[in-house]
Design an enzyme around this catalytic site. Structure first.
Site, PDB file in Angstrom:
ATOM      1  N   SER A  59       1.026  -1.109  -0.007  1.00  0.00           N
ATOM      2  CA  SER A  59      -0.118  -0.073   0.035  1.00  0.00           C
ATOM      3  C   SER A  59       0.820   1.274  -0.051  1.00  0.00           C
ATOM      4  O   SER A  59       1.988   1.187  -0.024  1.00  0.00           O
ATOM      5  CB  SER A  59      -0.817   0.285   1.344  1.00  0.00           C
ATOM      6  N   LYS A  60       0.047   2.426   0.108  1.00  0.00           N
ATOM      7  CA  LYS A  60       0.932   3.635   0.130  1.00  0.00           C
ATOM      8  C   LYS A  60       2.049   3.686   1.080  1.00  0.00           C
ATOM      9  O   LYS A  60       3.278   4.234   0.980  1.00  0.00           O
ATOM     10  CB  LYS A  60       0.107   4.816   0.239  1.00  0.00           C
ATOM     11  N   ARG A  61       1.670   3.284   2.225  1.00  0.00           N
ATOM     12  CA  ARG A  61       2.526   3.206   3.524  1.00  0.00           C
ATOM     13  C   ARG A  61       3.925   2.058   3.039  1.00  0.00           C
ATOM     14  O   ARG A  61       4.881   2.786   3.772  1.00  0.00           O
ATOM     15  CB  ARG A  61       1.703   2.486   4.490  1.00  0.00           C
TER      16      ARG A  61
END
Ligand code: GLU
Length: 471
Positions: free
Chosen positions: A237-239
């Site tokens: 994910s973006k994280r």
């Protein structure tokens, strides 16, 4: 002739996962002397944006994943989709479905209540009479019986039963084509031989194969790539790094290192970790793609980036460094040739951004010396050696690494101290901190004039300190 395509939807930017897909498509085409096609799947007009298209094109260009054809835009091919839709409607391969949203909702609820799988029940499949007041969608008449076998190059044989597949919508009520339909028309028209994509599309494949058969086309070879997970095992994910690939450019990664890192996410060639782009092209094969998910490891990416920086000829690395120096607010003309920085720093910086930041003092004066380093290394005992070193360095007519080295060795010998005892104070004096390349290289890069000024400054600091200690 092998023809692969990368078909991103500009509903998002280009991120690590999509780049890995693009890379595998590109490598497969290049390895086989084939062609690589770029297709922008922008039929979702609400979520597709020109900024995302830009992000995709820029990312691909930065990485050097050049297309032999395209970019083709699906929104520019509506006429062609319409032609196939009309043909299928005429020949009974597709039909209008006039179900209202309420009817479909009721169908879903009834199926859920009965514990059945939610699916369209084909109620308009054999009707021909239009219904007033409803804009129909168009559905594909999926075969009712039999099976579809996907002979996947990564997953092996995967079998789907037609009775599990319902009649999917191929055109919305506004007439716009849906993803599965436009994809097969394009794959057919663009003569795609190998569809390499994420395995989130595996379930679309039997539907697409049925539609290709309706077009009278042979299906391409399919290869569904396993997911990339975050370091914690969760979906990327973006994280974790599912960010815009251009951010890696900003952060000073080399595109060839990105490709090297990504090729290893799911593909291997023995134990080899470092590959040049040419080697990847030579060695890549879809049969060596792993079927289990791989996980993203940012530390390894950094390590691979540094390996590529070390392996790259200094003149080229220097050219790559140039924009990062400028971005750091430095004026490359005010200091050493970036090629020399590349040579001096590639062992100690893992990104170009880091390299530019580490070399700042070669281009620009610093305001203050790091306090801890000054305290430890700029002490009265070193005052005399520094004064003599300053004089020797000032006398050098040719500012070269060997001459600088000899001068420092002589001063250390004169005072009977080892090189480190003199080198570290010199380093702190000329860089403002405790780390830099070997001291002769450091002095050479900074340049004679700046070195002398900075030594004068350090000498003053020590003298002032000695004076205040004595008072
Ligand atoms: N446009 C699809 C996506 O971005 C890819 C379709 C395909 O590769 O078939 O997920």
């Amino acid at each position: 002739m092998v023809r692969t395509r990368f078909a991103p939807s500009p509903t998002g930017v280009l991120h690590l996962g999509s780049v890995r897909t693009a890379l595998f498509c590109w490598l497969y085409a290049r390895h086989h002397g084939g062609q690589f096609i770029l297709r922008i799947e922008d039929t979702d007009r609400e979520r597709s944006t020109p900024e995302n298209v830009e992000a995709i094109l820029e990312g691909m260009a930065w990485l050097g994943l050049t297309a032999d054809e395209g970019p083709f835009y699906q929104t520019e091919r509506y006429e062609r989709y319409r032609e196939v839709l009309d043909d299928w409607l005429d020949s009974g391969k597709a039909y209008y479905c006039y179900c209202t949203k309420e009817e479909l909702d009721a169908l879903r609820e009834a199926q859920m209540a009965a514990g059945e799988r939610v699916r369209y029940d084909g109620r308009w499949r054999d009707k021909t009479e239009p219904r007033e007041g409803v804009d129909p969608v168009i559905r594909f008449k999926n075969p009712l019986e039999g099976e579809v076998i996907v002979d996947d190059a990564v997953r092996g044989r995967v079998v789907f039963q037609n009775e599990q597949l319902d009649d999917l919508i191929i055109a919305r009520s506004d007439g716009s084509p849906t993803y599965n339909f436009s994809v097969i028309v394009d794959d057919y028209d663009m003569r795609i031989t190998h569809v390499i994509r994420g395995d989130d599309h595996l379930n679309n494949t039997p539907r697409q194969m049925n539609m290709l058969a309706a077009l009278g086309a042979e299906p391409p070879k399919y290869a569904h790539l396993p997911m990339i997970l975050g370091p914690d095992g969760a979906k990327l994910s973006k994280r974790h790094g599912a960010v815009d690939i251009r951010e890696y450019e900003e952060e000073g990664y080399l595109p060839e290192a990105m490709l090297n890192y990504l090729v290893r996410l799911g593909w291997s060639h023995g134990d080899q970790e470092i590959f040049s782009v040419e080697q990847m092209i030579e060695l890549f094969d879809i049969k060596d793609v792993n079927h289990s998910a791989s996980s993203f490891n940012p530390e390894k990416l950094l390590w691979i980036n540094q390996q590529h920086m070390i392996a790259m000829p200094a003149d080229r690395l220097g050219e790559r460094l140039m924009p990062y120096l400028i971005k750091a607010g430095l004026e490359p003309a005010d200091g050493p040739d970036p090629e020399h920085i590349a040579e001096g720093y590639h062992e100690r910086a893992d990104t170009l951004l880091h390299m530019a930041a580490s070399a700042r003092y070669c281009y620009e004066d610093f305001d203050v010396i790091d306090e801890k380093s000054a305290k430890k290394h700029l002490r009265p005992v070193i005052l005399e050696p520094l004064i003599v070193a300053r004089r020797r360095l000032a006398e050098l007519e040719h500012w070269g690494q060997t001459a600088i080295h000899e001068a420092i060795v002589e001063v250390a010998a004169d005072f009977d101290i080892n090189m480190g005892k003199l080198g570290q104070p010199l380093r702190v004096a000329v860089t403002g901190g405790p780390v830099s390349p070997p001291i002769d290289v450091t002095l050479w890069l900074i340049g004679q004039e700046r070195v002398l000024e900075r030594l004068d400054n350090a000498i003053e600091i020590i003298e002032a300190r000695a004076a205040s200690a004595n008072s």
